[in-house]
Design an enzyme around this catalytic site. Structure first.
Site, PDB file in Angstrom:
ATOM      1  N   THR A  33      -3.769  -5.267   0.854  1.00 30.47           N
ATOM      2  CA  THR A  33      -3.094  -3.971   1.006  1.00 30.47           C
ATOM      3  C   THR A  33      -3.872  -3.061   1.938  1.00 30.47           C
ATOM      4  O   THR A  33      -3.290  -2.231   2.634  1.00 30.47           O
ATOM      5  CB  THR A  33      -2.903  -3.289  -0.363  1.00 30.47           C
ATOM      6  OG1 THR A  33      -4.177  -2.983  -0.932  1.00 30.47           O
ATOM      7  CG2 THR A  33      -2.109  -4.160  -1.310  1.00 30.47           C
ATOM      8  N   ASP A  34      -5.190  -3.221   1.984  1.00 32.23           N
ATOM      9  CA  ASP A  34      -5.977  -2.417   2.909  1.00 32.23           C
ATOM     10  C   ASP A  34      -5.607  -2.738   4.356  1.00 32.23           C
ATOM     11  O   ASP A  34      -5.567  -1.845   5.208  1.00 32.23           O
ATOM     12  CB  ASP A  34      -7.472  -2.653   2.687  1.00 32.23           C
ATOM     13  CG  ASP A  34      -8.334  -1.725   3.517  1.00 32.23           C
ATOM     14  OD1 ASP A  34      -8.391  -0.521   3.189  1.00 32.23           O
ATOM     15  OD2 ASP A  34      -8.922  -2.186   4.516  1.00 32.23           O
ATOM     16  N   PHE A  37      34.350  26.256 -11.539  1.00 27.74           N
ATOM     17  CA  PHE A  37      34.327  25.117 -12.461  1.00 27.74           C
ATOM     18  C   PHE A  37      35.229  25.468 -13.631  1.00 27.74           C
ATOM     19  O   PHE A  37      34.850  26.219 -14.536  1.00 27.74           O
ATOM     20  CB  PHE A  37      32.917  24.793 -12.946  1.00 27.74           C
ATOM     21  CG  PHE A  37      32.843  23.464 -13.652  1.00 27.74           C
ATOM     22  CD1 PHE A  37      33.193  22.287 -12.992  1.00 27.74           C
ATOM     23  CD2 PHE A  37      32.432  23.369 -14.961  1.00 27.74           C
ATOM     24  CE1 PHE A  37      33.143  21.056 -13.634  1.00 27.74           C
ATOM     25  CE2 PHE A  37      32.368  22.143 -15.616  1.00 27.74           C
ATOM     26  CZ  PHE A  37      32.725  20.984 -14.935  1.00 27.74           C
ATOM     27  N   LYS A  43       0.859  -1.184   0.000  1.00 29.49           N
ATOM     28  CA  LYS A  43       0.000   0.000   0.000  1.00 29.49           C
ATOM     29  C   LYS A  43       0.894   1.232   0.000  1.00 29.49           C
ATOM     30  O   LYS A  43       1.697   1.417   0.918  1.00 29.49           O
ATOM     31  CB  LYS A  43      -0.892   0.006   1.244  1.00 29.49           C
ATOM     32  CG  LYS A  43      -2.128   0.876   1.107  1.00 29.49           C
ATOM     33  CD  LYS A  43      -3.128   0.250   0.149  1.00 29.49           C
ATOM     34  CE  LYS A  43      -4.515   0.865   0.305  1.00 29.49           C
ATOM     35  NZ  LYS A  43      -5.491   0.211  -0.609  1.00 29.49           N
ATOM     36  N   HIS A  89      21.418  25.373 -12.380  1.00 28.72           N
ATOM     37  CA  HIS A  89      22.267  26.367 -13.022  1.00 28.72           C
ATOM     38  C   HIS A  89      21.695  27.782 -12.897  1.00 28.72           C
ATOM     39  O   HIS A  89      20.494  28.008 -13.066  1.00 28.72           O
ATOM     40  CB  HIS A  89      22.439  26.033 -14.505  1.00 28.72           C
ATOM     41  CG  HIS A  89      23.061  24.704 -14.752  1.00 28.72           C
ATOM     42  ND1 HIS A  89      24.365  24.417 -14.436  1.00 28.72           N
ATOM     43  CD2 HIS A  89      22.555  23.550 -15.288  1.00 28.72           C
ATOM     44  CE1 HIS A  89      24.641  23.167 -14.765  1.00 28.72           C
ATOM     45  NE2 HIS A  89      23.561  22.624 -15.272  1.00 28.72           N
TER      46      HIS A  89
END
Length: 302
Positions: free
Chosen positions: A57-58, A162, A12, A251
């Site tokens: 899943t519940d 850089f 879930k 950037h």
């Protein structure tokens, strides 16, 4: 050539749970999104539609909500450990479980200079994360805990370069020794042990180290900054085997104001959202233990 069922799991996803502690007049709030996933003896569900071994899943959802009260939700790591081990220890068909959690931060509204006891505003900072994997039961049970964060947006206006990079006939980028460096950091750190850990203190300390290193390291490249961030975390926390970092380079390009007769001395930028450079790195102890399924489906990290 035959066709067979491969690896599978189910669960879930994205259960939104808000736990408010009302034990004192000053309330506390914890706001999370938790996803569960189980794997084990579920072949018949796929091959012949037999659901006898399948925990719905519940039910996983209901357990997650109930555990927020039964077990508490003071730390997402401890809550996730309780939830993940429950499925493995108490559901015979489950061989392993994974719980992934995101926690959304709230800060108190200030009234007349004092924090209000029961009113908050969503804080637009990082999202705290955790992922817990549990495999097997009893003496052979293995547990992996990964703490982390995402959406930590950082920017420094100088202290970043850089230059000296490889160039070929298609290279247009100009070297720079002074640039804006910004990112939206995703990070995850794997603990070597899950017992006797102060999860809240660890998270606060690691987040502080990441922010501090981003600020103080004179960066020759975002790669270098990530390594220094990871190195500092491992030096401060011996119970962390490795840290993985993912950082898009947000950037900021100097905007050309010359058509208007205006000088732009590194003051006005265009913030570009895409495309962007994406830098990812793992920093680890050279004798780090096997990561197992710790990083399984942990998005955004190498």
């Amino acid at each position: 050539m035959s066709i067979v069922l491969g690896p599978n799991r189910y669960g879930k996803a994205e259960n939104r749970i808000v736990r408010i502690y009302r034990d004192t007049p000053r309330h506390e709030i914890h706001d999370i999104s938790v996803s569960t996933a189980l794997h084990g003896d579920f072949a018949d569900a796929h091959l012949v539609g037999d659901q006898l071994q399948v925990l719905p899943t519940d039910t996983q959802k209901q357990t997650a909500y109930s555990f927020a009260k039964e077990k508490g939700l003071l730390s997402i790591e401890s809550y996730g450990l309780d939830l993940a081990t429950h499925f493995v220890d108490h559901i015979d068909s489950v061989a392993g479980s994974r719980v992934e959690i995101e926690e959304f931060a709230w800060e108190r509204v200030v009234v007349d200079g004092t924090e209000h006891d029961h009113t908050w505003v969503r804080r637009g900072q990082e999202v705290r994360t955790a992922a817990i994997s549990v495999e097997g039961t009893g003496d052979t049970q293995q547990i992996w805990v990964v703490g982390g964060l995402k959406d930590l947006i950082l920017l420094k206006s100088t202290g970043s370069e850089f230059a000296g990079f490889m160039q070929d006939p298609y290279t247009l980028l100009q070297p720079t020794n002074d640039r804006v460096m910004a990112t939206s950091l995703t990070a995850g750190w794997r603990f070597t042990d899950h017992t006797d850990v102060d999860w809240e203190a660890a998270y606060a300390g690691i987040a502080a180290i990441l922010k501090t290193q981003f600020a103080v390291v004179h960066s020759l490249a975002l790669q270098q900054t990530l390594y220094k961030m990871g190195e500092a975390v491992l030096e401060a926390y011996p119970n962390i085997a490795e840290i993985r970092l993912s950082a898009p380079n947000k950037h900021h390009f100097l905007y050309d104001l010359s058509p208007f007769g205006v000088e732009n001395n590194n003051e006005v930028y265009h913030a570009a959202d895409r495309p962007y450079g994406l830098i990812q790195a793992t920093v680890m102890h050279d004798d780090a233990s096997d990561a197992g399924p710790a990083w399984d489906s942990y998005t955004g990290l190498v």
